[in-house]
Motif scaffolding. Structure first.
Motif, PDB file in Angstrom:
ATOM      1  N   LEU A  66       0.840  -1.049   0.062  1.00 26.79           N
ATOM      2  CA  LEU A  66       0.160  -0.039   0.225  1.00 26.79           C
ATOM      3  C   LEU A  66       0.945   1.070  -0.005  1.00 26.79           C
ATOM      4  N   ALA A  68       1.028   5.552  -0.972  1.00 27.35           N
ATOM      5  CA  ALA A  68       0.374   6.513  -1.381  1.00 27.35           C
ATOM      6  C   ALA A  68       0.716   6.978  -2.901  1.00 27.35           C
ATOM      7  N   TYR A 149     -10.329   0.925   1.671  1.00 25.72           N
ATOM      8  CA  TYR A 149      -9.113   1.474   1.066  1.00 25.72           C
ATOM      9  C   TYR A 149      -8.013   0.902   2.190  1.00 25.72           C
ATOM     10  N   LEU A 150      -8.225   0.872   3.338  1.00 26.45           N
ATOM     11  CA  LEU A 150      -7.387   0.237   4.514  1.00 26.45           C
ATOM     12  C   LEU A 150      -7.065  -1.303   3.915  1.00 26.45           C
ATOM     13  N   TYR A 193      -2.488   3.022  10.998  1.00 22.91           N
ATOM     14  CA  TYR A 193      -3.834   3.226  10.542  1.00 22.91           C
ATOM     15  C   TYR A 193      -4.113   5.051  10.252  1.00 22.91           C
ATOM     16  N   TRP A 196      -2.584   6.233   7.124  1.00 25.24           N
ATOM     17  CA  TRP A 196      -3.427   5.764   5.754  1.00 25.24           C
ATOM     18  C   TRP A 196      -4.543   6.643   5.850  1.00 25.24           C
TER      19      TRP A 196
END
Length: 473
Positions: A66, A68, A149-150, A193, A196
């Motif tokens: 993951l 950005a 998304y997480l 968390y 994100w």
């Protein structure tokens, strides 16, 4: 994803993942022994590199990333073991490079751009944008979008659909205790968390859309400790500092989603003051309304005549020192009508939305597929959404600042000298707002084919049933 305790101790073996071109700060996860719930975690350094020590028997595996600005990444892979040729000497036994022997990361595609940008300010009873004009709340329920998304789901298609329907803001939960969420949607279950959360805000900002973060839902299940709830709220606010596209709702229906109920929601709203974002407590069961911070959110009664409840926004505004109120969860749309719970009639959603612009900054479209963050939403829900967002455009945004008229069986003129006739036997309510020479009216749940003008007013157009624009010389 849930982090499980490894079943055996790592041995003196090093495995590594590199990303080329280098991507710093990417969350990299390596699956262990084909177990979907057992992963090694790490963040890439400035060179796009991360390494772990583990057993020689890792073998076939998978890598998730993951990062950005990039699409969620998942590939299968094979880690060389003692039985593989060219294993390499310790301490580095095997490195896999994303962008070389593994497929490269793919930058996410920006969906059709929304038009939102810049901070919002409250100028009671309106919310204004950075140009000083009345800003319109065009919300869409998307409770599990941040959860998706997480979990590494590509949210691009969600954004494309919601923006295409006309939304400029998505209402998203930060937690919830629903059984459908595996792994559970508990902040403590997700590594980094809050990092994100910031990346999620940036992704939506790039798409030109805002979001309302509803911080607490099922908090009695997810986060029963009061101090942990305060710390979670602070951590969310700090993570989102400087994000122009975020507003905060402390709790969804706090009477059942916060252990401390409405009183705790109000206390936490005060705690959130000063972080540079607009805040609502989510408390709306008191009358007159309790202090709600910057703006208020209300959920109307789900009665058969629910569209007329758009006027609740004005009533709450009048009783709370002109605080702007949002119709944040009206009756939801679904593929079939469920009395008292869901409404499949596009007209009803249109009437409520137009009234929400008459009496407040706007409203949020609520629907079954949005609750669970599914895309595409069903065809009936799509028609209801189209009607809802089109109706928000019927009444000028400045209308919430104007005096209103209302039909009343006691006189032909009603309250405020109506430009059209009203009859309780033909419509649930008739509401109008105007400038003196122009009037915009809605006749909610009317059975009329056409409205009837009065007192010299001329009907110019009726774009849909019960929607009337008039002019007077």
């Amino acid at each position: 994803m849930t982090k499980k305790t490894p079943q055996r101790e790592p041995q003196d073996r090093t495995i590594a993942v590199a990303i080329t071109p280098a991507v710093a700060g990417a969350a990299v996860m390596v699956q262990v022994d084909g177990d979907p719930n057992l992963w090694l975690y790490g963040d890439t350094n400035a060179d796009g590199y991360v390494a772990w020590q583990w057993t020689d028997a890792l073998g076939d595996s998978a890598i998730r990333v993951l990062a950005a600005g990039y699409e969620p990444y998942l590939v299968s892979c094979h880690w060389k073991t003692a039985s593989d040729p060219d294993i390499g000497p310790p301490p580095l036994n095997h490195q896999l490079t994303i962008g070389a022997e593994l497929p490269a990361l793919v930058p996410f595609e920006v969906p059709p751009a929304g038009k939102e940008s810049g901070p919002l300010v409250v100028e009671r009873p309106a919310i204004r944008d950075d140009q000083g004009t009345c800003w319109q709340w065009r919300g869409f329920t998307d409770f599990l979008l941040f959860y998706r998304y997480l979990c590494g789901v590509d949210i691009g298609p969600f954004l494309t659909e919601r923006i295409g329907l006309g939304a400029n803001l998505l209402r998203c939960f930060s937690m919830v205790g629903w059984d459908e969420c595996l792994p559970a949607f508990f902040p403590q279950n997700f590594r980094d968390y809050y990092g994100w959360l910031k990346a999620f805000a940036d992704r939506l900002a790039t798409a030109g859309v805002r979001f309302e973060l509803t911080v607490f839902a099922d908090a009695h299940i997810v986060m029963p400790d009061a101090n942990a709830r305060k710390e979670h709220l602070r951590s969310c606010l700090l993570a989102l500092e400087g994000c122009w596209n975020v507003v905060i709702e402390i709790a969804n229906e706090p009477f059942k989603n916060l252990p401390g109920g409405d009183a705790e929601a109000l206390e936490l709203a005060q705690l959130a003051d000063g972080y540079g974002v607009l805040v609502a407590s989510g408390e709306y069961s008191s009358w007159p309304p309790a202090p709600t911070a910057d703006y208020g959110t209300t959920h109307c009664d789900r009665t058969e005549d629910w569209p007329r409840r758009c006027k609740d926004l004005k009533d709450r505004c009048d009783e709370s020192e002109d605080t702007p109120w949002i119709g944040d969860e009206p009756m939801g749309a679904a593929e079939e009508t469920q009395p008292g719970r869901r409404d499949a009639d596009p007209d009803n959603h249109a009437w409520y939305a137009a009234g929400a612009q008459m009496f407040g900054p706007g409203a949020t479209f609520h629907c079954e597929d949005g609750i669970h963050s599914r895309t595409p939403i069903g065809p009936v829900q799509t028609e209801c959404a189209k009607a809802f967002f089109a109706a928000l455009d019927f009444v000028p945004r400045e209308a919430l600042l104007w005096p209103y008229q209302r039909g009343d069986m006691g006189s032909e003129a009603g309250i405020g000298d109506m430009p059209i006739l009203h009859d309780d036997a033909l419509e649930t309510r008739s509401y109008c707002k105007g400038t003196g020479t122009q009037e915009w009216c809605i006749q909610i749940q009317t059975s009329r084919a056409h409205a009837t003008a009065r007192d010299g007013w001329r009907i110019v157009r009726e774009p849909r049933r019960g929607f009337v624009y008039l002019e007077k010389p």
